[in-house]
Write an enzyme that holds these catalytic residues in place. Structure first.
Site, PDB file in Angstrom:
ATOM      1  N   HIS A   2     -58.662  22.165  38.665  1.00  0.00           N
ATOM      2  CA  HIS A   2     -59.954  22.643  37.870  1.00  0.00           C
ATOM      3  C   HIS A   2     -59.732  22.683  36.338  1.00  0.00           C
ATOM      4  CE1 HIS A   2     -58.367  26.514  38.598  1.00  0.00           C
ATOM      5  NE2 HIS A   2     -58.923  26.848  37.600  1.00  0.00           N
ATOM      6  N   ASP A  30     -61.285  25.369  33.605  1.00  0.00           N
ATOM      7  CA  ASP A  30     -62.002  26.642  33.595  1.00  0.00           C
ATOM      8  C   ASP A  30     -63.351  26.664  33.200  1.00  0.00           C
ATOM      9  OD1 ASP A  30     -60.017  28.140  34.906  1.00  0.00           O
ATOM     10  OD2 ASP A  30     -58.771  28.436  32.998  1.00  0.00           O
ATOM     11  N   HIS A  82     -55.836  22.299  35.768  1.00  0.00           N
ATOM     12  CA  HIS A  82     -54.708  23.232  36.478  1.00  0.00           C
ATOM     13  C   HIS A  82     -54.912  23.577  37.717  1.00  0.00           C
ATOM     14  CE1 HIS A  82     -57.251  26.163  34.628  1.00  0.00           C
ATOM     15  NE2 HIS A  82     -56.894  27.030  35.520  1.00  0.00           N
ATOM     16  N   ARG A  89     -55.265  37.498  32.650  1.00  0.00           N
ATOM     17  CA  ARG A  89     -56.229  36.234  32.176  1.00  0.00           C
ATOM     18  C   ARG A  89     -56.945  36.544  31.231  1.00  0.00           C
ATOM     19  NH1 ARG A  89     -60.487  33.399  33.813  1.00  0.00           N
ATOM     20  NH2 ARG A  89     -60.401  31.247  34.064  1.00  0.00           N
TER      21      ARG A  89
END
Ligand code: SIN
Length: 279
Positions: free
Chosen positions: A97, A99, A255, A270
């Site tokens: 995907h 993000d 990623h 994150r």
């Protein structure tokens, strides 16, 4: 600052800079330049508190908007990506995907700071959408340039989505919602607003169809592109170490988090950096 690009230029290690301290304008420029050129950059051995991580993220741009995942208490923009040794629910980020590509203005960058890294597995794989686009034949490039794709968070984050299950067995708190059924149209070939490069910008997790094509036609085209994007020539497999900070460019990279560490804990923090509408 020492910047060591990978042999093929996709990905670079950056050393000789302490991200826990306020960065000078020159250092920020150097980091941004390396990030734009190599698309995935990582900084080994960075001991950072939550506040220092937020300070670094803000040096890269304003915070992004992170839906469907609960942030750390007192730090509204830091999400803990955690998996416990015995956890058996689908991996967070395990499907390829970019993000939050279902947002109108998806994040420019994602930052991950590694805290606990298993001795085996738990890598993150990156696909370079610029190379993936450049390697297509001219006719396919032209066809894709005129197409838009439909993105949605429904597969992972709708109440009936794959991430909605897991309940108590999942250590991260995900927040599925009916809002995940919303859709967003974006060009299939994205022009990078800073470098002008064109990237193939579709992904298996959030891209659910192609505007103007039937469901079957859209699925066939997308599967072909997803297969193409998995070509090892476009992929960089990143091995984490504790205290390593990674940052990638969501405008041209997709990623996926890898498993392979059953029986071990994996924890990373994150943040996302806000972006603009793709064109
Ligand atoms: C993510 O998809 O943001 C997480 C990636 C990872 O855990 O490696």
């Amino acid at each position: 600052m020492n910047i060591t690009p990978h042999e093929n230029d996709f990905g670079a290690a950056i050393e000789g800079v302490d991200l826990s301290q306020a960065l000078s304008a020159e250092e920020i420029q150097q980091i941004r330049r390396a990030w734009l050129q190599h698309r995935v950059v990582y900084f080994p051995d960075q001991q950072m508190t939550h506040e220092q991580l937020e300070m670094f993220s803000q040096a890269m741009g304003p915070f992004g908007d992170d839906p469907y995942v609960q942030a750390i208490d007192g730090h509204a923009h830091i999400v803990e990506v955690r998996r416990e040794p015995e956890e058996d629910v689908p991996l967070f980020g395990g499907t390829w995907h970019s993000d939050w590509s279902f947002q109108q203005t998806p994040p420019n960058a994602t930052i991950l700071h590694a805290k606990i890294i298993p001795p085996v597995g738990g890598d993150t794989h990156y696909c370079d959408g610029v190379r993936a686009f450049a390697s297509l034949d001219t006719a396919t490039q032209q066809r894709l340039q005129d197409l838009s794709a439909i993105h949605s968070a429904r597969k992972p984050y709708s109440p009936e989505g794959v991430k909605a299950g897991g309940g108590d067995r999942r250590s991260m708190t995900l927040l599925p919602s009916d809002a995940a059924h919303n859709t967003q149209r974006h060009p299939m070939v994205r022009t990078h607003p800073e470098t002008g490069e064109r990237a193939l910008w579709v992904n298996p997790l959030y891209t659910i169809g192609v505007d103007g094509l039937s469901e079957a036609e859209g699925e066939a085209l997308l599967s072909e592109l997803f297969e193409h994007m998995k070509n090892p020539e476009f992929i960089y497999c990143h091995r984490w170490r504790p205290n390593m900070l990674g940052m990638w460019d969501n405008r041209c990279v997709m990623h996926s988090a890898q498993g392979g560490y059953a029986g071990h804990r994996r924890v990373l923090h994150r943040l996302t950096v806000a972006g603009s509408a793709p064109y």
